[in-house]
Design an enzyme around this catalytic site. Structure first.
Site, PDB file in Angstrom:
ATOM      1  N   ASP A 110       0.810  -1.221   0.000  1.00 58.84           N
ATOM      2  CA  ASP A 110       0.000   0.000   0.000  1.00 58.84           C
ATOM      3  C   ASP A 110       0.845   1.274   0.000  1.00 58.84           C
ATOM      4  OD1 ASP A 110       0.912  -0.309   2.525  1.00 58.84           O
ATOM      5  OD2 ASP A 110      -1.038  -0.171   3.514  1.00 58.84           O
TER       6      ASP A 110
ATOM      7  N   ASP B 192      25.890  14.362 -12.664  1.00 62.65           N
ATOM      8  CA  ASP B 192      24.839  14.852 -13.568  1.00 62.65           C
ATOM      9  C   ASP B 192      23.567  14.857 -12.740  1.00 62.65           C
ATOM     10  OD1 ASP B 192      22.855  15.272 -15.443  1.00 62.65           O
ATOM     11  OD2 ASP B 192      23.660  13.863 -16.907  1.00 62.65           O
TER      12      ASP B 192
ATOM     13  N   HIS C 230      26.998  10.404 -27.653  1.00 61.43           N
ATOM     14  CA  HIS C 230      25.644  10.943 -27.465  1.00 61.43           C
ATOM     15  C   HIS C 230      25.540  12.317 -28.110  1.00 61.43           C
ATOM     16  CE1 HIS C 230      26.972  13.653 -24.204  1.00 61.43           C
ATOM     17  NE2 HIS C 230      27.611  12.620 -23.661  1.00 61.43           N
TER      18      HIS C 230
ATOM     19  N   HIS D  68      13.962  15.570 -20.593  1.00 61.33           N
ATOM     20  CA  HIS D  68      14.066  15.467 -22.047  1.00 61.33           C
ATOM     21  C   HIS D  68      12.722  15.954 -22.551  1.00 61.33           C
ATOM     22  CE1 HIS D  68      17.485  12.245 -22.003  1.00 61.33           C
ATOM     23  NE2 HIS D  68      17.806  13.381 -21.404  1.00 61.33           N
TER      24      HIS D  68
ATOM     25  N   ASP E 294      19.137  20.636 -15.388  1.00 64.95           N
ATOM     26  CA  ASP E 294      19.945  19.484 -15.805  1.00 64.95           C
ATOM     27  C   ASP E 294      21.392  19.944 -15.952  1.00 64.95           C
ATOM     28  OD1 ASP E 294      20.859  17.132 -16.882  1.00 64.95           O
ATOM     29  OD2 ASP E 294      19.718  17.265 -18.751  1.00 64.95           O
TER      30      ASP E 294
ATOM     31  N   HIS F  61      24.568   5.972 -18.125  1.00 70.02           N
ATOM     32  CA  HIS F  61      23.379   6.028 -17.267  1.00 70.02           C
ATOM     33  C   HIS F  61      23.652   5.476 -15.869  1.00 70.02           C
ATOM     34  CE1 HIS F  61      20.433   6.348 -20.907  1.00 70.02           C
ATOM     35  NE2 HIS F  61      21.052   7.478 -20.636  1.00 70.02           N
TER      36      HIS F  61
ATOM     37  N   GLU G 250      25.767  19.791 -23.729  1.00 70.68           N
ATOM     38  CA  GLU G 250      26.424  18.824 -22.860  1.00 70.68           C
ATOM     39  C   GLU G 250      27.389  17.891 -23.584  1.00 70.68           C
ATOM     40  OE1 GLU G 250      23.829  15.670 -21.356  1.00 70.68           O
ATOM     41  OE2 GLU G 250      22.109  16.729 -22.148  1.00 70.68           O
TER      42      GLU G 250
ATOM     43  N   ARG H 107      31.933  15.037 -18.716  1.00 66.48           N
ATOM     44  CA  ARG H 107      30.823  15.722 -19.401  1.00 66.48           C
ATOM     45  C   ARG H 107      30.643  17.077 -18.722  1.00 66.48           C
ATOM     46  NH1 ARG H 107      27.492  11.980 -19.381  1.00 66.48           N
ATOM     47  NH2 ARG H 107      26.087  12.379 -17.636  1.00 66.48           N
TER      48      ARG H 107
ATOM     49  N   GLU I 135      27.750  20.052 -18.714  1.00 68.24           N
ATOM     50  CA  GLU I 135      26.381  20.298 -19.197  1.00 68.24           C
ATOM     51  C   GLU I 135      25.814  21.563 -18.569  1.00 68.24           C
ATOM     52  OE1 GLU I 135      23.480  17.285 -18.073  1.00 68.24           O
ATOM     53  OE2 GLU I 135      22.168  17.943 -19.713  1.00 68.24           O
TER      54      GLU I 135
ATOM     55  N   HIS J 194      19.463  18.463 -25.706  1.00 64.09           N
ATOM     56  CA  HIS J 194      18.051  18.090 -25.852  1.00 64.09           C
ATOM     57  C   HIS J 194      17.229  19.248 -25.324  1.00 64.09           C
ATOM     58  CE1 HIS J 194      18.115  17.287 -21.488  1.00 64.09           C
ATOM     59  NE2 HIS J 194      19.264  16.652 -21.701  1.00 64.09           N
TER      60      HIS J 194
ATOM     61  N   TYR K  68      34.481  10.002 -23.075  1.00 63.97           N
ATOM     62  CA  TYR K  68      34.476   8.848 -22.173  1.00 63.97           C
ATOM     63  C   TYR K  68      35.521   7.874 -22.689  1.00 63.97           C
ATOM     64  CZ  TYR K  68      30.121  11.311 -21.663  1.00 63.97           C
ATOM     65  OH  TYR K  68      29.195  12.320 -21.519  1.00 63.97           O
TER      66      TYR K  68
HETATM   67  N1  GLY Z   1      20.525  13.930 -17.152  1.00 59.39           N
HETATM   68  C1  GLY Z   1      19.977  13.527 -18.381  1.00 59.39           C
HETATM   69  C2  GLY Z   1      20.655  14.158 -19.497  1.00 59.39           C
HETATM   70  O1  GLY Z   1      21.654  14.825 -19.311  1.00 59.39           O
HETATM   71  O2  GLY Z   1      20.206  14.093 -20.589  1.00 59.39           O
HETATM   72 MN    MN Z   2      20.870  16.554 -20.329  1.00 57.82          MN
HETATM   73 MN    MN Z   3      22.170  15.705 -17.459  1.00 59.54          MN
END
Ligand code: GLY
Ligand code: MN
Ligand code: MN
Length: 490
Positions: free
Chosen positions: A65, A289, A383, A394, A300, A272, A437, A458, A460, A387, A441
């Protein structure tokens, strides 16, 4: 110290019960005006005889529950500012809006909190009328009768299609009594995605505050990492995650906008990865991140920093390259440019830098233009550079320029051999918000110098597109290597 936005400026939240009815409206505009304007803009696009149905998100059971923490549906919230579950909004092309919401229930309210209720909803939210959500199924066939087109969000609410079908069946059963049944069903997301893509002043204000909170959280985590190591304490990823959460909640964020990534050492190369238990060692890099959600809007941010506050030579070399590629992407972000331009600017800088640093061998992969054409950089950068960002991390919105959808060109992907259909990338407009971003890597592989192994970087930031460039709203946390070192010494 970096400039920090005043976190609570413009925030004017009404007194609220434990359930967030009334939403998070602020910026000097009443809920009626803001959300009613959006509903009117949507109604004007439904076409003669159109009707739109917008459900909020369901509650989700976690186990027995206990439910997952409730989060409203973003489309529904955009049109209502209403955060209670079990609610549906119906809008007609004539501009009438009906909210179905939870009825008042003193017994349930003891357990779950105060409900707004249908009696108070029109005054609180500016909708034309409100009814109990228990009456939704009974009323929908009547709403749909004699309409031409029914709009609802496709593929976002499991079971929605069959519920609409059921209501339409009821309308068809009355055809012999003269009822007309809508003969078109259309995806409401196509209209709302376009509306949500350009953020108004109200939305930009919230996003600046969310970004400022997240920036402070990153500063806090960086400083904590260095100070714990200086004190000889054991640092684990979750220690830094705890610092982020503290700062988010301290400034009124409801929750993280997505699962925070806190990755020590080689974990930074797992795109991820989530904040876990790994030990962060003196000499490691850390990639965080993480961004908070504030009043329905996401932020983000990613920063990569040396755990002890001092870059080694190879760490700094890779870091400076990613930062230079981000600078190029920022310079390419302005109204009139294409969404893909920052990505292409990033890749151009990374391609040359990978050759210069010896991560790619020019005798094997050629010059920078060959690295780009053959996507040899993909080994280290796999990547996209950004976005859309908004209520969803996203966020919604087409990445193709709608006015040029028909211009299709085909190419073969050099790595997979797949045929890819390209359509012209979206032309940026003031008020669109996107992330920038880039990253690198480096996993061990033949020919990759040892001193770069296991470094993942990274950087961002979140950018609001302006007529002449972009406003970076996340620079409350620095990016320059020297500034990061100075911050972590403090
Ligand atoms: N944290 C998700 C991205 O950077 O797209
Ligand atoms: Mn992002
Ligand atoms: Mn991010």
């Amino acid at each position: 110290m970096p400039r920090l936005y005043p976190l609570d400026a413009g925030r004017d939240r009404p007194g609220r019960g434990p359930v967030g009815w009334g939403g998070f409206y602020n910026a000097g505009m009443s809920a009626h005006t803001l959300y009613a304007q959006r509903r009117a803009r949507l109604a004007a696009q439904l076409g003669a005889g159109g009707i739109a149905i917008v459900p909020t998100a369901p509650e989700r059971q976690r186990n027995r529950d206990s439910d997952y923490l409730y989060r409203h549906d973003s489309y529904f919230y955009y049109l209502t500012g209403f955060t209670e579950p079990n609610a549906t909004l119906v809008i007609t092309a004539e501009g009438e809006s009906t909210l179905f919401c939870q009825p008042k229930d003193p017994e349930r309210e003891i357990w779950d909190g105060i409900r707004l209720g249908p009696e108070a909803a029109p005054a609180a939210l500016g909708v034309s009328r409100a009814l109990s959500s228990a009456e939704l199924a009974g009323h929908m066939p009547g709403f749909l009768e004699n309409r031409l087109t029914v709009w609802y969000p496709f593929a976002t609410h499991p079971g929605m299609e069959s519920r609409v079908d059921g209501w339409l069946q009821s309308v068809r059963a009355r055809v012999r009594y003269g009822a007309c049944c809508p003969d078109q069903q259309r995806d409401l997301c196509t209209l709302l995605d376009e509306m949500r893509l350009v953020k108004d002043e109200h939305e930009q204000g919230i996003m600046r505050r969310a970004a400022a909170i997240s920036a402070r959280a990153h500063v806090r985590a960086m400083q904590r990492s260095a100070s714990m190591l200086r004190a000889g304490q054991e640092v684990r990823e979750y220690h830094l995650d705890a610092e982020l959460l503290h700062e988010f909640r301290q400034h009124g964020s409801q929750y993280p906008a997505y699962g925070s990534i806190v990755a020590g050492g080689a974990n930074a190369c797992v795109l991820h990865y989530r904040a876990d238990t790994a030990l962060i060692r003196d000499g490691d890099m850390v990639l965080i991140d993480a961004g908070c959600e504030l009043d329905g809007y996401a932020s983000d941010i990613t920063r990569s920093f040396p755990a002890n506050g001092r870059f080694t030579g190879p760490q700094r070399a890779l870091y400076e390259l990613v930062l230079a590629s981000q600078d190029a992407a920022v310079a390419a972000t302005r109204a009139g440019a294409r969404f893909v331009d920052p990505h292409e600017a990033t890749v151009a800088v990374l391609a040359q830098g990978l050759l210069d640093l010896g991560l790619l061998d020019k005798h094997k992969v050629g010059l920078a233009q060959d690295v780009i054409a053959n996507r040899s950089y993909f080994q280290f950068y796999m990547h996209r550079t950004g976005h859309w960002l908004g209520m969803d991390v996203h966020d919604c919105g087409s990445y193709v320029e709608p006015s040029q959808r028909g211009q299709v060109s085909e190419r073969k992907d050099p790595l997979s051999g797949e045929t890819i259909k390209d359509r012209p990338s979206r032309i940026l407009q003031p008020g669109m918000v996107l992330t920038i971003e880039p990253g690198l890597y480096v996993r061990p592989a033949p020919g990759v110098p040892d001193h770069f192994h296991h470094i993942g970087i990274r950087i961002e930031d979140d950018a609001i597109v302006t007529a002449t460039g972009c406003e970076l709203i996340t620079r409350g946390v620095p990016v320059a290597a020297d500034e990061i070192e100075a911050l972590m010494r403090g």
